[in-house]
Design a protein around this motif. Structure first.
Motif, PDB file in Angstrom:
ATOM      1  N   GLY A 141       3.247  -2.404   5.069  1.00  0.00           N
ATOM      2  CA  GLY A 141       2.532  -3.091   3.616  1.00  0.00           C
ATOM      3  C   GLY A 141       1.718  -4.194   3.994  1.00  0.00           C
ATOM      4  N   MET A 144      -1.259  -3.457   6.041  1.00  0.00           N
ATOM      5  CA  MET A 144      -2.307  -2.948   5.087  1.00  0.00           C
ATOM      6  C   MET A 144      -3.104  -4.166   4.319  1.00  0.00           C
ATOM      7  N   GLU A 145      -2.332  -5.079   3.750  1.00  0.00           N
ATOM      8  CA  GLU A 145      -2.845  -6.184   3.034  1.00  0.00           C
ATOM      9  C   GLU A 145      -3.657  -7.186   4.204  1.00  0.00           C
ATOM     10  N   ASP A 148      -6.777  -5.232   4.340  1.00  0.00           N
ATOM     11  CA  ASP A 148      -7.757  -5.278   3.165  1.00  0.00           C
ATOM     12  C   ASP A 148      -8.254  -6.623   2.914  1.00  0.00           C
TER      13      ASP A 148
ATOM     14  N   LYS B 311      -8.938   7.273  -1.612  1.00  0.00           N
ATOM     15  CA  LYS B 311      -8.181   6.401  -0.718  1.00  0.00           C
ATOM     16  C   LYS B 311      -8.344   4.878  -1.174  1.00  0.00           C
ATOM     17  N   ARG B 315      -4.924   2.887  -2.845  1.00  0.00           N
ATOM     18  CA  ARG B 315      -4.268   1.813  -1.881  1.00  0.00           C
ATOM     19  C   ARG B 315      -3.253   1.186  -2.466  1.00  0.00           C
ATOM     20  N   VAL B 318      -0.002   2.895  -2.944  1.00  0.00           N
ATOM     21  CA  VAL B 318       0.567   3.170  -1.211  1.00  0.00           C
ATOM     22  C   VAL B 318       1.324   1.880  -1.043  1.00  0.00           C
ATOM     23  N   LEU B 319       0.689   0.589  -1.339  1.00  0.00           N
ATOM     24  CA  LEU B 319       1.235  -0.545  -0.915  1.00  0.00           C
ATOM     25  C   LEU B 319       2.442  -0.857  -1.653  1.00  0.00           C
TER      26      LEU B 319
END
Lengths: 436, 436
Positions: A141, A144-145, A148, B311, B315, B318-319
């Protein structure tokens, strides 16, 4: 003050049975652990959100995933920074390993590092995130951040649970991860549990990190964790290990500023001496306000001697009461401050505090512990101890107390530093509330 | 799709009893609320950790506490930035109000603002933190951590729970605070509860903020909250209100980069059209990768049409699954991005997305809603809409769907925008998971 020999997590005593027999008669609770500096755990984690069949390759090549198994998502790609005008003048990629990377302090710190706040706008960054089996999903996670957030400087992110993989070639290791103290847990048990973690991470750094890796230990008890870590990393200079006392320094500056009615940027030369615990000594004898000795500006010397130190120590506890959480944001700011203090020249006449290896110190403080002291840096990542500090009886007494505590902590973790059998005769409980 | 007139939190219906009687026969649940743009609540909070008898005044004067009642701690002091060489060249102090200031997004954002990351190293900052009665203690905790961080640029911090006090003279208002959706709460109820908050905050901005305040609305449903807010602030240009869709833009760029196998800095011209909800339209028709249209680089058009949008939308969900929390860190990065996009000139040929007031738009999108569209800025805080975008049937259809949703949301909050009686005929539930 009970004297115990205690190591609740070690399962393989390496003592002779005669010794054990003797100890079992004299001490109710005791286990022992040998010093095993190069034992290696075998957990690894691989995660990459780009499935090979999802990737189409236009101008930029992706790397063979086998050569870089622990990358995450968009960071599994490679790119030639020399190929583009904008990035050609950038410095060489710097590798920063962070333990406890799924926790709240790291959640602030990683984004600061990735934004360029610490190393500047021409320093590309590789982040190597160390978590635990329990936190590996959370680590994804975090990655992912980071994806992003589109930080241009952030060129690699890898995650894993094996320090021998994650610390590979690390030039900085920011060791935040530590077990919090459970209800009813004795301090000696906490020292042992976290000491085991830091012994392991020290061995991993010794085996795989850059030979000049700078290590900042945040997880508590951070001074003794730092000592354990450096003892387990004999091939890395002991001088490269720091226990974070910068948040204490910052808090002390703020409290002096409040008392003096000045903005905090007027307070300089603030030393935290000793342990990052309630025995810490925020030094108002050498600190200055607007260039003047504190005692000349704050006439209320009773406040300085009786309330100031407590205000600094209790800040974390008050914060938890109000905020319901520990000081993740300001801790992460203080880690950034500590890093910057090592990579930028210290302003003329000023200094900063860091918990550093005490051997060779000019203050008469015991050798071979990690003790917070005043440091100056030329900005090359290294530091020297400040010589022009003064002492009075009050300061000496306080320093002796925190020194005694650190020596006791050291005896309590002897099994983790290669110095024989641990003997826990810790004075009263001095952990700071809510500090991780 | 049920049609209801519904406002669960308004207690004073302003309809004629004949209307009520008619409605009570036709609709099982309905309450009504009139438009009351200048009603003012009367909660205020004062907090200052410097007791007068604690302050000793050396060179710098403290201000009369009565003239600045809501300051916090060391920030209750004043200082003349013109008096010192280092700060003399600094810009004039800028006032930034932040609602939801005790929450996780703000906990990242405030430290970024204070560090100078957004406005640069010569821009002193005043932070005005808006919380609720429930969060006032936590706000003090946030202010304490800001004190302990010793940010040189951070010169004022004030906290309070009355927007009419906190928004005084604000040049930026970053409105993050919103009630999360409770279990079983209908979307119309959420629209109403948060709409009430944003109506109140709009009225407060209208009454006390700088006449050119820039407002970024983050609390969801952010587009309709922004519409409500601007309708309640008739004396502030509607153009100054933004609903945050920048995190969606950043995520869309990252997903396209992943698909194309390039680093995310290669993706440009990314528009998010419409609502910050699952009907949002990440525009792969106009976006570019390495300067080329996306469709020329990503040949898998089926993926673009069927998977890409999902997607981006999913997001956040999912996070939350992985991380156990919502995306506070990357949301706060995207707020910084949105602010920077307004105060720095947009790079030649590129643009950014923001949810802005739609009246006068060149795309044929309905007037009088807040719709995310492509914008360019000269760096003066203002923006213009981009004209050279193309549309195809696919994009038009998608845009029509998100437009229809925003028009339905608008009808549902008519009682909060001064446009009569609310009628909720919302299409399916399109809130993004975990977004605050």
């Amino acid at each position: 003050m009970a004297t115990t020999q205690f190591n609740p997590t070690c399962s393989k005593p390496h003592l002779h049975s005669s010794q054990l027999s003797f100890l079992s008669r004299t001490l109710p609770k005791r286990r022992h652990c040998s010093f095993a500096p190069f034992h290696r755990t075998q957990h690894a984690s691989i995660s990459c959100s780009v499935a090979p069949n999802e990737v189409q390759v236009p101008a930029v090549k992706t790397q063979d995933p086998k050569s870089k198994p622990e990358c995450y998502g968009v960071f599994c790609l490679t790119y030639d920074l020399r190929a583009e005008e904008e990035t050609r003048s950038w410095k060489k990629l710097i590798s920063i390993a962070v333990s406890g990377a799924a926790g709240m302090i790291a959640n602030h710190l990683l984004f600061k590092l990735a934004s360029g706040e610490v190393f500047g706008p021409d320093q590309p960054i590789a982040l190597k995130l160390l978590g635990s089996e329990r936190s590996i999903q959370a680590l994804e996670g975090v990655a992912m951040e980071l994806e992003d957030s589109l930080f241009p400087l952030l060129r690699e992110v890898s995650i894993g649970i094996d320090p021998y993989e994650v610390f590979q070639d690390a030039e900085w290791a920011l060791l935040i991860g530590a077990k919090p103290r459970g209800p009813g847990m004795e301090r000696s048990a906490l020292l042992d549990i976290n000491g085991q973690i830091y012994a392991e991470q020290g061995r991993a750094l010794n085996a795989v990190a850059s030979r000049n890796v700078k290590v900042i230990i945040v997880g508590n008890p951070c001074n003794t964790n730092a000592l354990i870590c450096l003892k387990n990393a004999p091939n890395i200079p002991a001088k490269n290990f720091h226990a974070l006392t910068r948040l204490d320094e910052n808090r002390a500056k703020c409290q002096l500023a409040l008392k003096a009615g000045v903005f905090y940027d007027k307070v300089s030369n603030m030393t935290i001496w000793g342990n990052h615990s309630t025995t810490q000594v925020p030094d108002f004898l050498n600190a200055r306000i607007d260039g003047l000795p504190v005692k000349e500006v704050v006439k209320d010397h009773k406040w300085l001697e009786e309330e100031f130190t407590e205000k600094v120590q209790k800040r974390g506890g008050v914060l938890i009461q109000k905020w319901g959480r520990s000081s993740a944001a300001s801790t992460s700011v203080s880690i950034v401050d500590a890093m910057r203090s090592l990579i930028t020249p210290t302003p003329e006449g000023d200094w900063f505090s860091s918990g550093v290896y005490s051997s060779g110190n000019p203050y008469g403080i015991a050798e071979d512990i990690v003790f917070s002291m005043p440091c100056r840096s030329k900005g090359d990542g290294d530091y020297e101890l400040v010589r022009d500090v003064i002492f009075d009886d009050y300061l000496r007494q306080r320093i002796a107390k925190t020194e005694a505590e650190l020596l006791a902590e050291k005896r309590c973790v002897a099994h983790l530093t290669g110095e024989g059998i641990a003997v826990c005769d810790l004075p009263g409980d001095t952990m700071l509330p809510g500090e991780m």
